[in-house]
Design a protein around this motif. Structure first.
Motif, PDB file in Angstrom:
ATOM      1  N   THR A 195       0.851  -1.183   0.000  1.00 42.13           N
ATOM      2  CA  THR A 195       0.000   0.000   0.000  1.00 42.13           C
ATOM      3  C   THR A 195       0.892   1.239   0.000  1.00 42.13           C
ATOM      4  O   THR A 195       2.118   1.137   0.138  1.00 42.13           O
ATOM      5  N   ILE A 196       0.277   2.397  -0.126  1.00 45.56           N
ATOM      6  CA  ILE A 196       1.045   3.642  -0.118  1.00 45.56           C
ATOM      7  C   ILE A 196       1.208   4.124   1.315  1.00 45.56           C
ATOM      8  O   ILE A 196       0.280   4.011   2.130  1.00 45.56           O
ATOM      9  N   SER A 197       2.359   4.647   1.645  1.00 49.67           N
ATOM     10  CA  SER A 197       2.630   5.150   2.993  1.00 49.67           C
ATOM     11  C   SER A 197       2.163   6.600   3.113  1.00 49.67           C
ATOM     12  O   SER A 197       1.815   7.244   2.121  1.00 49.67           O
ATOM     13  N   ASP A 198       2.158   7.124   4.346  1.00 49.82           N
ATOM     14  CA  ASP A 198       1.792   8.530   4.564  1.00 49.82           C
ATOM     15  C   ASP A 198       2.763   9.460   3.848  1.00 49.82           C
ATOM     16  O   ASP A 198       2.371  10.503   3.321  1.00 49.82           O
ATOM     17  N   VAL A 199       4.052   9.060   3.830  1.00 50.76           N
ATOM     18  CA  VAL A 199       5.063   9.851   3.113  1.00 50.76           C
ATOM     19  C   VAL A 199       4.737   9.892   1.624  1.00 50.76           C
ATOM     20  O   VAL A 199       4.820  10.938   0.976  1.00 50.76           O
ATOM     21  N   GLY A 200       4.343   8.740   1.083  1.00 48.10           N
ATOM     22  CA  GLY A 200       3.998   8.655  -0.329  1.00 48.10           C
ATOM     23  C   GLY A 200       2.803   9.528  -0.680  1.00 48.10           C
ATOM     24  O   GLY A 200       2.802  10.223  -1.709  1.00 48.10           O
ATOM     25  N   LYS A 201       1.764   9.509   0.184  1.00 45.91           N
ATOM     26  CA  LYS A 201       0.578  10.343  -0.058  1.00 45.91           C
ATOM     27  C   LYS A 201       0.942  11.820  -0.086  1.00 45.91           C
ATOM     28  O   LYS A 201       0.444  12.592  -0.919  1.00 45.91           O
ATOM     29  N   LYS A 202       1.813  12.207   0.844  1.00 44.50           N
ATOM     30  CA  LYS A 202       2.230  13.603   0.917  1.00 44.50           C
ATOM     31  C   LYS A 202       3.053  14.001  -0.310  1.00 44.50           C
ATOM     32  O   LYS A 202       2.849  15.070  -0.885  1.00 44.50           O
ATOM     33  N   GLU A 203       3.981  13.109  -0.713  1.00 40.85           N
ATOM     34  CA  GLU A 203       4.863  13.406  -1.839  1.00 40.85           C
ATOM     35  C   GLU A 203       4.115  13.470  -3.166  1.00 40.85           C
ATOM     36  O   GLU A 203       4.492  14.234  -4.057  1.00 40.85           O
ATOM     37  N   LEU A 204       3.069  12.672  -3.317  1.00 41.66           N
ATOM     38  CA  LEU A 204       2.322  12.669  -4.583  1.00 41.66           C
ATOM     39  C   LEU A 204       1.780  14.051  -4.923  1.00 41.66           C
ATOM     40  O   LEU A 204       1.658  14.408  -6.099  1.00 41.66           O
ATOM     41  N   GLY A 205       1.468  14.825  -3.893  1.00 46.63           N
ATOM     42  CA  GLY A 205       0.936  16.173  -4.115  1.00 46.63           C
ATOM     43  C   GLY A 205       1.918  17.108  -4.779  1.00 46.63           C
ATOM     44  O   GLY A 205       1.522  18.168  -5.291  1.00 46.63           O
TER      45      GLY A 205
END
Length: 246
Positions: free
Chosen positions: A216-226
């Motif tokens: 799954t995607i991590s919290d860091v990944g969700k933030k970076e996608l932006g």
């Protein structure tokens, strides 16, 4: 090495070079028709241009001398930086590309000493390309692997968008929209052969393993996608087109 108290001049390079070629049977003279050093033996003509550092002006001067002879050298004091450094190898490649020879002069306590690093010779472009065929292949693969023209040529101190990072963004955006997925399911959505490697290495810290073979995607990944809306949108459109076909 050179004493810090003694300032070098171009004329300091002349004597060791004159002595070297004279021992080889050349007639050597300085300042002949604007050439710093000229050595002549029978019909063999050698020209040496002297400078305290390797500059564009020196290269222009040396290439002009190639109108007179193919045997053109540039001579500089031995540099203080390491001669096995990338900078030195790049400079030598440039000189070889220009078909110039290189002489370095060391100023020791025992006296000046000159050394021919390499002589002028024709540059073989095809052999050079063959030698760097792997680098050429990687360059083309990187360019063809990119989907979004994200980078601006000449940029400095900015993060570069690579094909690898695009692939990471593609995987992360799919996991964000669809929830946990297996590498196989992701590849079916067009994420490519490197999917498992990207997930397991987790270079950017964007992914988390939630079960055996499921990510799954991590919290860091969700933030970076932006930070990459253009790339995310590209893969969103690509995913929609893929789903329409299937």
């Amino acid at each position: 090495m050179v004493s810090k108290e003694k300032k070098l001049y171009e004329v300091d390079l002349y004597k060791p070079i004159q002595k070297f070629f004279s021992k080889l049977g050349y007639e050597v003279q300085g300042e002949v028709h604007h050439c710093d050093v000229v050595a002549l033996k029978n019909d063999e003509l050698i020209v040496v241009e002297l400078k305290l550092s390797l500059t564009v002006d020196l290269l222009m001067q040396a290439t002009k001398r190639q109108k007179l002879t193919d045997q053109v050298y540039i001579a500089i004091p031995k540099p203080k930086y390491k001669m096995n450094s990338k900078k030195w190898h790049d400079l030598c490649h440039l000189l070889k590309r220009l078909e110039l020879g290189l002489i370095v002069v060391s100023f020791l306590k025992s006296g000046p000493k000159m050394e021919i690093c390499f002589s002028p010779q024709p540059f073989n472009k095809q052999r050079n390309k063959n030698y760097h065929v792997r680098k050429r292949k990687k360059l083309i693969e990187e360019m063809m692997g990119r989907n979004v023209n994200y980078n601006v040529g000449g940029s400095s101190k900015t993060k570069i968008m690579t094909a690898y990072k695009e692939n990471c963004i593609q995987i992360a955006s799919l996991l964000e929209r669809n929830g946990p997925m297996t590498p196989r399911a992701l590849r079916q959505q067009g994420t490519g052969e490197k999917t498992l490697s990207i997930l397991s290495k987790n270079y950017y810290g964007w992914f988390e393993k939630v079960n055996r073979g499921v990510y799954t995607i991590s919290d860091v990944g969700k933030k970076e996608l932006g930070n990459f809306p253009e790339v995310v949108n590209h893969f969103l459109v690509a995913e929609a087109e893929h789903n329409e076909k299937h």
